[in-house]
Design a protein around this motif. Structure first.
Motif, PDB file in Angstrom:
ATOM      1  N   VAL A 220     -11.742   1.535  -7.551  1.00 43.37           N
ATOM      2  CA  VAL A 220     -11.445   2.712  -6.717  1.00 43.37           C
ATOM      3  C   VAL A 220     -11.376   2.614  -5.230  1.00 43.37           C
ATOM      4  O   VAL A 220     -10.538   3.340  -4.457  1.00 43.37           O
ATOM      5  N   GLY A 221     -12.443   1.927  -4.635  1.00 43.69           N
ATOM      6  CA  GLY A 221     -12.543   1.988  -3.228  1.00 43.69           C
ATOM      7  C   GLY A 221     -11.407   1.212  -2.670  1.00 43.69           C
ATOM      8  O   GLY A 221     -10.763   1.476  -1.686  1.00 43.69           O
ATOM      9  N   LEU A 222     -10.799  -0.009  -3.348  1.00 42.33           N
ATOM     10  CA  LEU A 222      -9.692  -0.835  -2.906  1.00 42.33           C
ATOM     11  C   LEU A 222      -8.540   0.219  -2.943  1.00 42.33           C
ATOM     12  O   LEU A 222      -7.793   0.144  -1.746  1.00 42.33           O
ATOM     13  N   GLY A 223      -8.390   0.922  -4.004  1.00 40.63           N
ATOM     14  CA  GLY A 223      -7.292   1.853  -4.144  1.00 40.63           C
ATOM     15  C   GLY A 223      -7.061   2.830  -2.802  1.00 40.63           C
ATOM     16  O   GLY A 223      -6.124   3.159  -2.291  1.00 40.63           O
ATOM     17  N   LYS A 224      -8.251   3.484  -2.633  1.00 37.31           N
ATOM     18  CA  LYS A 224      -8.373   4.434  -1.475  1.00 37.31           C
ATOM     19  C   LYS A 224      -8.123   3.817  -0.058  1.00 37.31           C
ATOM     20  O   LYS A 224      -7.245   4.294   0.531  1.00 37.31           O
ATOM     21  N   ALA A 225      -8.829   2.595   0.167  1.00 39.23           N
ATOM     22  CA  ALA A 225      -8.551   1.942   1.398  1.00 39.23           C
ATOM     23  C   ALA A 225      -7.017   1.697   1.624  1.00 39.23           C
ATOM     24  O   ALA A 225      -6.518   1.572   2.633  1.00 39.23           O
ATOM     25  N   ALA A 226      -6.263   1.134   0.273  1.00 39.92           N
ATOM     26  CA  ALA A 226      -4.970   0.598   0.411  1.00 39.92           C
ATOM     27  C   ALA A 226      -4.140   1.883   0.717  1.00 39.92           C
ATOM     28  O   ALA A 226      -3.137   1.781   1.696  1.00 39.92           O
ATOM     29  N   LYS A 227      -4.479   2.876   0.150  1.00 40.91           N
ATOM     30  CA  LYS A 227      -3.645   4.126   0.480  1.00 40.91           C
ATOM     31  C   LYS A 227      -3.516   4.730   1.841  1.00 40.91           C
ATOM     32  O   LYS A 227      -2.613   4.992   2.528  1.00 40.91           O
ATOM     33  N   LYS A 228      -4.841   4.450   2.520  1.00 37.13           N
ATOM     34  CA  LYS A 228      -4.883   5.043   3.891  1.00 37.13           C
ATOM     35  C   LYS A 228      -3.993   4.015   4.677  1.00 37.13           C
ATOM     36  O   LYS A 228      -3.848   4.338   5.916  1.00 37.13           O
ATOM     37  N   ALA A 229      -4.099   2.805   4.267  1.00 39.10           N
ATOM     38  CA  ALA A 229      -3.408   1.629   5.080  1.00 39.10           C
ATOM     39  C   ALA A 229      -1.743   1.970   4.872  1.00 39.10           C
ATOM     40  O   ALA A 229      -1.119   1.093   5.522  1.00 39.10           O
ATOM     41  N   GLY A 230      -1.462   2.589   3.847  1.00 37.51           N
ATOM     42  CA  GLY A 230       0.060   2.815   3.647  1.00 37.51           C
ATOM     43  C   GLY A 230       0.465   2.021   2.524  1.00 37.51           C
ATOM     44  O   GLY A 230       1.630   1.674   2.274  1.00 37.51           O
ATOM     45  N   ALA A 231      -0.552   1.347   1.759  1.00 37.40           N
ATOM     46  CA  ALA A 231       0.063   0.195   0.785  1.00 37.40           C
ATOM     47  C   ALA A 231      -0.135   0.793  -0.712  1.00 37.40           C
ATOM     48  O   ALA A 231      -0.945   2.004  -0.745  1.00 37.40           O
ATOM     49  N   ASP A 232       0.218   0.121  -1.414  1.00 40.43           N
ATOM     50  CA  ASP A 232       0.007   0.654  -2.934  1.00 40.43           C
ATOM     51  C   ASP A 232      -0.715  -0.422  -3.719  1.00 40.43           C
ATOM     52  O   ASP A 232      -0.452  -1.607  -3.555  1.00 40.43           O
ATOM     53  N   LEU A 233      -1.460   0.006  -4.743  1.00 40.35           N
ATOM     54  CA  LEU A 233      -2.513  -0.715  -5.398  1.00 40.35           C
ATOM     55  C   LEU A 233      -1.805  -0.758  -6.837  1.00 40.35           C
ATOM     56  O   LEU A 233      -1.866   0.515  -7.469  1.00 40.35           O
ATOM     57  N   LYS A 234      -1.678  -1.638  -7.420  1.00 35.10           N
ATOM     58  CA  LYS A 234      -1.086  -1.793  -8.685  1.00 35.10           C
ATOM     59  C   LYS A 234      -2.227  -2.818  -9.591  1.00 35.10           C
ATOM     60  O   LYS A 234      -2.556  -3.696  -9.176  1.00 35.10           O
ATOM     61  N   ILE A 235      -2.715  -2.110 -10.849  1.00 39.71           N
ATOM     62  CA  ILE A 235      -3.487  -2.800 -11.578  1.00 39.71           C
ATOM     63  C   ILE A 235      -3.009  -3.686 -12.609  1.00 39.71           C
ATOM     64  O   ILE A 235      -1.997  -3.182 -13.205  1.00 39.71           O
ATOM     65  N   ILE A 236      -3.429  -4.924 -12.737  1.00 33.83           N
ATOM     66  CA  ILE A 236      -2.755  -5.979 -13.435  1.00 33.83           C
ATOM     67  C   ILE A 236      -4.005  -6.092 -14.748  1.00 33.83           C
ATOM     68  O   ILE A 236      -5.085  -6.545 -14.338  1.00 33.83           O
TER      69      ILE A 236
END
Ligand code: HDE
Length: 704
Positions: free
Chosen positions: A571-587
């Motif tokens: 969850v933390g990684l997803g939030k930080a990624a979003k803030k940086a303009g990136a997308d998190l995909k879960i595999i």
């Protein structure tokens, strides 16, 4: 939409009763649908069964009188139109162009002089050689075709993502394309230049050498369409209100920066997701990460033309930005996906001859040939001279002329007058010498000859300048690409001749390629009239890496999870990624997701086998000790990590993931960030913004 298995198929009894099943569908879904009709508007009672001479137990013959069936099959049989001869594989989007700096002094074109006015655009990106169903990641130049629907008519800037071209004269285009496409006797290989006929042709056509350097570079394997530059390639002219002309070259510069993939990655993406670029464009627009470019121009006059080392009308040459700087005049944003791929992306007809008053052609022999070709090809592709009436091609400004009739005429022009001059009707359209399109006034005299200008004969100087303007990493990639491509050429003489052409650029490059091919011995230069100049200064603007951006914007992070993963880390990684303009995909090993340490379920975007790491810019392994140990015996997981490492990606991992890192042969370097859950994630994101770890490359593959 209901699954077929949910539908109650009608029984023969019901058919004989004439109920059809349309009513049943309506009742089942509990929704009201519009009525299905034929093309002639007749309501259809039964779309499941053809009309037969039948009884309730045995089907009889189908009746010719079933116009519903015949119309449906007939239309289906004719659904395909000929695909484009070149640039068949493409994807497109709508958007707008906005002028930010007026060129009024040099062009009377409204689109280039009225600051702030938004002009709708439709942009189609493509590969050149592959057929419509080929992979997006072929090594190839990318088409970058922009249709601007201006208030003075359509202006099509039909460019590429590489600023030069293979040939100088349109008469060689059919030969070039025949050599590049699949070989005619065997029908393969498609979507690649790595075969005998292509290298046979280019090794005999030294003017292609500069372009070969570009297509062997990472420019030919872009990370996405939004990470590409675009170029008008030819020199065009601008004309101002006083009739003065200025030469111009057009450049599109991506807001997301230039980025490419690694060749081994490209090969694997072609298997993992052949629609990689198309999907990225679609998703970027849907997710609001709107692809954007600056439009910049290089403006120059006759004086520059006379003192420039090369001919500005030679499409195998460029003008370095260091010589004529780029002036940014506007921006283009793509903000809407097509509604229907066929109607828009397939039927759009780009034509170089679509220019507006204030923009004009030059005598570049390639451009002149194109101006004939694009109109001509639309007739065979779209089948009617009325193709401009297809909505995607129709100008968005008033349009009136006396062209009439023809196949598929959609207009119903009123009145008796369809000619000019006329006197019978007061309001018929008339030409306007003041605002209408006029060509640049140019005094030309000469003999009618089949020749090329002298300056066109230098084929190697800019090829050499391009190579030596690259970083060491980029030079290595060019050498490796030549080795890969030529290793697929079966005819040794062709390989030998190509080495001889490369020797004309630089003997050092030729020797490196020969070494990689395992072809030792003296390299004989192919005879040439103009040897490569060695005095051209480096042009840093030609390198991708010298102007690379450090940012996570628009990037996609692949996060591998398994049962036992710490949910808070993800969850933390997803939030930080979003803030940086990136997308998190879960595999995850299963598409249903994984059960986290706290018992919650983390949803997955990809199942492991369907989500290889080549689809992501960097990866994070959010694994528990148990998860890592289980995945260490899973080939797809090991390949996921191993590929990311050999593709020079930044890898983040929880300390518990170490067994998987070890199994995948990961050696710790500055791009491998391991730590305690959340902390690792934070450091990982900082590192991932820098992109790839180029220093790692010599440790994972041979550099020739
Ligand atoms: Fe094209 N090219 N081309 N080309 N080209 C076509 O037109 C042609 C060239 C480019 O997304 C065709 O509608 C000739 C240079 C793009 O629909 C065709 C010559 C550049 C697209 C054609 C060239 C391009 C095309 C095929 C040599 C970069 C795709 C279908 C004189 C500046 C547009 C079509 C789209 C498409 C002819 C050389 C770019 C056959 C004869 C140089 C981006 O008319």
């Amino acid at each position: 939409m209901k699954k077929t298995s949910d539908l109650k198929l009608p029984t023969a009894k019901k058919i004989s009763e004439g109920t059809g099943n349309g009513g049943e569908f309506h009742q089942f879904s509990g929704r009201t649908h519009p009525e299905l009709t034929t093309q002639q508007g007749q309501p259809i009672s039964d779309d499941e069964n053809s009309l037969k001479l039948s009884n309730t137990s045995r089907p009889g013959p189908v009746l010719l009188e079933d116009f519903v069936l015949r119309e449906k099959i007939n239309h289906f049989d004719h659904e395909r139109i000929p695909e484009r001869i070149v640039h068949a594989r493409g994807a497109a989007a709508h958007g707008y162009f906005e002028l930010t700096d007026s060129l009024e002094k040099v062009s009377k074109a409204r689109v280039l002089s009225k600051v702030g006015e938004k002009v709708p655009v439709f942009v189609r990106f493509s590969t050149v050689a592959g057929n419509a169903g080929s992979s997006d990641l072929a090594r190839d130049v990318r088409g970058f075709a922009v249709k601007l629907y201006t208030q003075e008519g359509n202006w099509d800037l039909v460019g590429n993502n590489i600023p030069v071209f293979f040939i100088q004269d349109a008469i060689k285009f059919p030969d070039l394309i025949h050599a590049a496409k699949q070989e005619p006797d065997r029908g393969f290989p498609q979507a690649q230049t790595a075969h005998d006929t292509f290298w046979d042709f280019v090794s005999l056509t030294p003017e292609s050498t500069h372009m070969l350097m570009w297509i062997m570079s990472d420019r030919a394997i872009p990370r996405s369409f939004k990470n590409m530059e675009g170029f008008g390639v030819h020199t065009f002219r601008l004309i101002n209100a006083a009739g003065d002309t200025t030469f111009v070259k057009f450049h599109w510069r991506p807001k997301f920066g230039l980025q490419s993939v690694i060749w081994d990655e490209a090969l694997k993406i072609s298997g993992g997701d052949p629609d990689y670029h198309r999907r990225d464009l679609w998703n970027s627009i849907n997710d609001g990460k709107l692809p954007e470019w600056e439009l910049a121009v290089q403006l120059f006059d006759e004086d520059f033309v006379n003192k420039f080392e090369f001919d500005v009308l030679d499409a195998t040459k460029l003008i370095p930005e260091e010589q004529i700087p780029l002036r940014v005049i506007g921006r283009m944003v793509l903000d809407r996906n097509p509604t229907n791929y066929f109607s828009e992306t397939e039927q759009v007809a780009f034509m170089t001859q679509n220019v507006v008053p204030g923009i004009d052609f030059t005598n570049d022999p390639l451009l002149q040939g194109r101006n004939f070709s694009y109109l001509d090809t639309q007739l065979s592709r779209l089948g009617s001279s009325n193709f401009a009436q297809l909505p995607i091609n129709t100008p968005k400004c008033p349009m009136m002329n006396f062209q009439r009739d023809g196949h598929m005429q959609f207009q119903t022009p009123p009145g008796r007058v369809s000619y000019s001059p006329s006197s019978l009707e007061p309001n018929t359209a008339r030409e306007n010498p003041d605002t209408g399109f006029t060509s640049a006034k140019e005094h030309i005299e000469g003999d009618k000859l089949r020749v090329r200008p002298e300056l066109f004969a230098d084929h190697f100087s800019q090829a050499r300048q391009f190579f030596f303007s690259q970083t060491e990493t980029e030079q290595n990639h060019i050498v490796s690409a030549f080795i890969f491509e030529l290793s697929k050429v079966e005819t040794k003489d062709v390989r030998v001749r190509m080495l001889g052409q490369l020797a004309n650029v630089d003997m050092g490059i030729a020797k490196r390629v020969a070494d990689g091919l395992g072809m030792p011995g003296k390299i004989e230069k192919v005879a040439t009239t103009v040897p490569a100049r060695t005095d051209l200064p480096e042009s840093p603007a030609l390198s991708i890496l010298k102007k690379a951006k450090t940012s996570l914007e628009g990037k996609v992070i692949g996060c591998l999870i398994a049962d036992g993963t710490d949910a808070a880390t993800v969850v933390g990684l997803g939030k930080a990624a979003k803030k940086a303009g990136a997308d998190l995909k879960i595999i995850a090993p299963k598409i249903g997701g994984a059960v986290a340490k706290d018992g919650s379920v983390i949803d997955a975007d990809f199942q492991l086998a369907g989500g290889p790491s080549v689809l992501f810019d960097c990866i994070f392994l959010a694994l528990s000790a148990d998860g890592a140990s289980t995945l260490s015996t899973e080939a797809a997981a090991v390949a996921f990590v191993h590929d990311a490492f050999s593709h020079l990606k930044v890898i983040g991992a929880t300390s518990e993931a170490q067994p998987l890192l070890d199994k995948a042969g990961v050696v710790t370097d500055k791009g491998v960030v391991i730590g305690k859950n959340g902390l690792a994630a934070e450091r990982f994101l900082n590192q991932a913004a820098i992109g790839r770890i180029w220093e790692r490359e010599p440790s994972v593959r041979t550099v020739y």
